[in-house]
Write a protein that holds these residues in place. Structure first.
Motif, short mmCIF file in Angstrom:
data_model
loop_
_atom_site.label_atom_id
_atom_site.label_comp_id
_atom_site.label_asym_id
_atom_site.label_seq_id
_atom_site.Cartn_x
_atom_site.Cartn_y
_atom_site.Cartn_z
N LYS A 49 0.86 -1.18 0.00
CA LYS A 49 0.00 0.00 0.00
C LYS A 49 0.90 1.23 0.00
O LYS A 49 1.86 1.29 0.77
CB LYS A 49 -0.88 0.04 1.25
N PRO A 50 0.60 2.20 -0.87
CA PRO A 50 1.46 3.40 -0.88
C PRO A 50 1.21 4.26 0.36
O PRO A 50 0.09 4.33 0.86
CB PRO A 50 1.01 4.12 -2.15
N THR A 51 2.27 4.89 0.82
CA THR A 51 2.10 5.90 1.86
C THR A 51 1.40 7.10 1.23
O THR A 51 1.30 7.20 -0.01
CB THR A 51 3.46 6.37 2.42
N LEU A 52 0.96 8.01 2.05
CA LEU A 52 0.31 9.21 1.53
C LEU A 52 1.29 10.00 0.65
O LEU A 52 0.91 10.51 -0.40
CB LEU A 52 -0.21 10.07 2.69
N GLU A 53 2.53 10.07 1.06
CA GLU A 53 3.56 10.77 0.28
C GLU A 53 3.74 10.12 -1.09
O GLU A 53 3.79 10.79 -2.12
CB GLU A 53 4.89 10.78 1.04
N THR A 54 3.84 8.80 -1.11
CA THR A 54 4.00 8.08 -2.37
C THR A 54 2.77 8.25 -3.26
O THR A 54 2.89 8.47 -4.47
CB THR A 54 4.29 6.59 -2.11
N PHE A 55 1.60 8.16 -2.66
CA PHE A 55 0.35 8.37 -3.39
C PHE A 55 0.34 9.76 -4.03
O PHE A 55 0.00 9.93 -5.20
CB PHE A 55 -0.83 8.18 -2.44
N TYR A 56 0.77 10.77 -3.26
CA TYR A 56 0.84 12.15 -3.75
C TYR A 56 1.81 12.26 -4.93
O TYR A 56 1.49 12.87 -5.95
CB TYR A 56 1.27 13.06 -2.60
N ARG A 57 2.96 11.64 -4.81
CA ARG A 57 3.96 11.69 -5.89
C ARG A 57 3.44 11.03 -7.16
O ARG A 57 3.64 11.54 -8.27
CB ARG A 57 5.24 11.01 -5.45
N ILE A 58 2.79 9.89 -7.00
CA ILE A 58 2.26 9.18 -8.18
C ILE A 58 1.18 10.02 -8.85
O ILE A 58 1.18 10.16 -10.08
CB ILE A 58 1.72 7.79 -7.77
N CYS A 59 0.27 10.58 -8.07
CA CYS A 59 -0.80 11.41 -8.64
C CYS A 59 -0.22 12.62 -9.36
O CYS A 59 -0.65 12.96 -10.47
CB CYS A 59 -1.79 11.83 -7.56
N ASN A 60 0.75 13.29 -8.74
CA ASN A 60 1.38 14.44 -9.39
C ASN A 60 2.06 14.04 -10.69
O ASN A 60 1.96 14.74 -11.69
CB ASN A 60 2.40 15.10 -8.45
N ALA A 61 2.76 12.91 -10.67
CA ALA A 61 3.44 12.44 -11.87
C ALA A 61 2.45 12.10 -12.98
O ALA A 61 2.76 12.26 -14.17
CB ALA A 61 4.31 11.22 -11.54
N LEU A 62 1.26 11.67 -12.61
CA LEU A 62 0.22 11.36 -13.59
C LEU A 62 -0.60 12.59 -13.97
O LEU A 62 -1.48 12.52 -14.82
CB LEU A 62 -0.72 10.28 -13.04
N ASP A 63 -0.32 13.71 -13.31
CA ASP A 63 -1.04 14.97 -13.55
C ASP A 63 -2.54 14.81 -13.30
O ASP A 63 -3.37 15.22 -14.10
CB ASP A 63 -0.78 15.49 -14.97
N VAL A 64 -2.85 14.18 -12.15
CA VAL A 64 -4.24 13.99 -11.74
C VAL A 64 -4.33 14.34 -10.26
O VAL A 64 -3.41 14.08 -9.49
CB VAL A 64 -4.71 12.55 -12.03
N LYS A 65 -5.43 14.96 -9.87
CA LYS A 65 -5.62 15.34 -8.48
C LYS A 65 -5.78 14.09 -7.62
O LYS A 65 -6.43 13.13 -8.02
CB LYS A 65 -6.86 16.21 -8.32
N MET A 66 -5.22 14.15 -6.42
CA MET A 66 -5.38 13.05 -5.48
C MET A 66 -6.86 12.80 -5.20
O MET A 66 -7.29 11.65 -5.09
CB MET A 66 -4.66 13.36 -4.16
N SER A 67 -7.63 13.87 -5.12
CA SER A 67 -9.06 13.72 -4.81
C SER A 67 -9.78 12.96 -5.92
O SER A 67 -10.70 12.18 -5.64
CB SER A 67 -9.70 15.09 -4.59
N THR A 68 -9.38 13.15 -7.15
CA THR A 68 -9.98 12.43 -8.27
C THR A 68 -9.72 10.93 -8.14
O THR A 68 -10.62 10.11 -8.31
CB THR A 68 -9.44 12.96 -9.61
N VAL A 69 -8.48 10.59 -7.83
CA VAL A 69 -8.11 9.19 -7.67
C VAL A 69 -8.82 8.60 -6.46
O VAL A 69 -9.32 7.47 -6.49
CB VAL A 69 -6.59 9.02 -7.56
N MET A 70 -8.92 9.37 -5.38
CA MET A 70 -9.59 8.89 -4.18
C MET A 70 -11.07 8.61 -4.43
O MET A 70 -11.61 7.62 -3.94
CB MET A 70 -9.44 9.89 -3.02
N LEU A 71 -11.72 9.47 -5.20
CA LEU A 71 -13.12 9.23 -5.53
C LEU A 71 -13.29 7.92 -6.29
O LEU A 71 -14.21 7.14 -6.03
CB LEU A 71 -13.70 10.40 -6.34
N GLN A 72 -12.38 7.66 -7.22
CA GLN A 72 -12.43 6.40 -7.97
C GLN A 72 -12.17 5.22 -7.04
O GLN A 72 -12.84 4.19 -7.13
CB GLN A 72 -11.42 6.42 -9.12
N LEU A 73 -11.22 5.38 -6.13
CA LEU A 73 -10.94 4.33 -5.16
C LEU A 73 -12.16 4.04 -4.30
O LEU A 73 -12.50 2.87 -4.04
CB LEU A 73 -9.78 4.73 -4.25
#
Length: 87
Positions: A49-73
């Protein structure tokens, strides 16, 4: 009583889907997110499971908001957990 948990396989599936939609390889994404490719692979396979920091880095690298990914999750987790709730 059912206690919901964060399913690492669903987290990995959602992140992998966003990566694939953007046409980015694990190698490129891991470089952009400044994490190891094997670490990213383990996340996508549901082994970690990614840490919050890793999750943030992945989302930024994908150019997508964390909130968008969280809603999908949340949607994916709700779908998976519908059969697990007891009334």
């Amino acid at each position: 009583m059912y206690i919901p948990t964060l399913d690492s396989a669903i987290v990995g599936k959602v992140l992998a889907c966003y990566r694939q939609q953007r046409g980015v390889s694990q190698e490129v994404l891991s470089g952009l997110a400044d994490i190891g490719r094997s670490h990213l692979s383990a996340i996508e396979r549901g082994k970690r499971k990614p840490t919050l920091e890793t999750f943030y880095r992945i989302c930024n690298a994908l150019d997508v908001k964390m909130s968008t990914v969280m809603l999908q999750l949340e949607k994916e987790l709700e779908n998976a957990n519908q059969g697990n709730t007891k009334k």
